[in-house]
Motif scaffolding. Structure first.
Motif, PDB file in Angstrom:
ATOM      1  N   GLN A 229      44.416  35.502  34.754  1.00 38.38           N
ATOM      2  CA  GLN A 229      43.694  34.130  35.385  1.00 38.38           C
ATOM      3  C   GLN A 229      42.133  34.192  35.324  1.00 38.38           C
ATOM      4  O   GLN A 229      41.414  33.545  36.033  1.00 38.38           O
ATOM      5  N   GLY A 230      41.610  34.826  34.494  1.00 41.20           N
ATOM      6  CA  GLY A 230      40.126  34.883  33.944  1.00 41.20           C
ATOM      7  C   GLY A 230      39.817  36.082  34.642  1.00 41.20           C
ATOM      8  O   GLY A 230      40.166  37.035  34.998  1.00 41.20           O
ATOM      9  N   GLU A 231      38.284  36.250  34.110  1.00 36.76           N
ATOM     10  CA  GLU A 231      37.788  37.701  34.326  1.00 36.76           C
ATOM     11  C   GLU A 231      37.314  37.687  35.906  1.00 36.76           C
ATOM     12  O   GLU A 231      37.503  38.847  36.435  1.00 36.76           O
ATOM     13  N   ASP A 232      37.201  36.672  36.612  1.00 35.73           N
ATOM     14  CA  ASP A 232      36.898  36.777  37.887  1.00 35.73           C
ATOM     15  C   ASP A 232      38.110  37.255  38.701  1.00 35.73           C
ATOM     16  O   ASP A 232      37.938  38.051  39.544  1.00 35.73           O
ATOM     17  N   GLU A 233      39.254  36.485  38.458  1.00 36.14           N
ATOM     18  CA  GLU A 233      40.579  36.695  39.306  1.00 36.14           C
ATOM     19  C   GLU A 233      41.367  37.787  38.707  1.00 36.14           C
ATOM     20  O   GLU A 233      42.299  37.916  39.280  1.00 36.14           O
ATOM     21  N   LEU A 234      41.226  38.148  37.264  1.00 34.63           N
ATOM     22  CA  LEU A 234      41.939  39.100  36.551  1.00 34.63           C
ATOM     23  C   LEU A 234      43.521  38.442  36.616  1.00 34.63           C
ATOM     24  O   LEU A 234      43.681  37.476  36.023  1.00 34.63           O
TER      25      LEU A 234
END
Length: 217
Positions: free
Chosen positions: A94-99
């Motif tokens: 789900q992206g670098e922020d949410e992993l």
């Protein structure tokens, strides 16, 4: 109509973020300011993906991150130093922020790892992650040293002197001599100011650097 649109908007914002396309396997970023030259190899099982983080052992933000596709060979070059190694893992990126979103799980090594390089050896590490009963654990961890060898090959080609070669190629200016006989035709300028040079030699050198896994001591 407006009430229906507002209801759909509320439902959409309430739903969790769905998976995104994961990044390519390999380095995500390096914020250490150091060259990455030392090997870290991680073996995983298929079914979930991983992000490996390297951070200072005394605490602080990670200095490097790499994305691992589960079940595929992963090799990352990391900077020299001693680093704490942690893994985030999950199934839906789900992206670098949410992993991997709320389902993100973490696992770390008990001790930091030291990566360093010598004259003929680069010290790295190999980590194996296994999944058992739905839980990921470190199956093994050990050194992975790379030995470097340098082979030098030199070829010398000597050219025999002959009268023709000497006249055409081997007559070089003699340092410090000046033509003092400008008034005489008996000593041509070229003959007086030039001395025979030794036979020509051509030297070719090839350097071959090869790396291999060092044998166990």
């Amino acid at each position: 109509m407006h009430r229906l649109f507002a209801l759909l908007l509320i439902v959409a914002t309430a739903l969790p973020a769905w998976g995104q396309d994961p990044p390519r396997a390999g380095l995500m970023w390096n914020r250490s300011g150091l060259p990455a030259t030392l090997p870290l190899v991680v073996q995983t099982m298929p079914g979930r993906d991983y992000v490996v983080f390297l951070a200072p052992p005394q605490g602080g933000d990670p200095v490097m991150a790499g994305f691992i596709q589960g079940g595929t060979f992963f090799r990352l070059l990391v900077p020299p130093g001693t680093w704490a190694v942690r893994f985030a893992h999950g199934r839906d990126w789900q992206g670098e922020d949410e992993l991997f979103g709320p389902a993100t799980e973490w696992i770390g090594l008990d001790q930091p790892l030291t990566f360093e390089a010598g004259v003929a050896r680069r010290q790295g590490h190999l980590i194996r992650l296994m999944e058992s009963d739905g839980q990921v654990e470190v199956a093994s961890q050990g050194p992975l040293d790379i030995c470097q060898g340098l082979t030098v090959t030199t070829e010398i080609d000597r050219r025999d002197e002959s009268d023709e070669d000497r006249e055409a190629l081997n007559l070089l200016p003699a340092l410090g001599l000046q033509d003092l006989r400008d008034d005489f035709d008996t000593f041509p300028r070229s003959d007086f100011n030039r001395l025979p040079a030794p036979g020509l030699r051509r030297i070719e050198t090839e350097l071959d650097t090869r790396s291999r896994v060092c044998p166990l001591d």
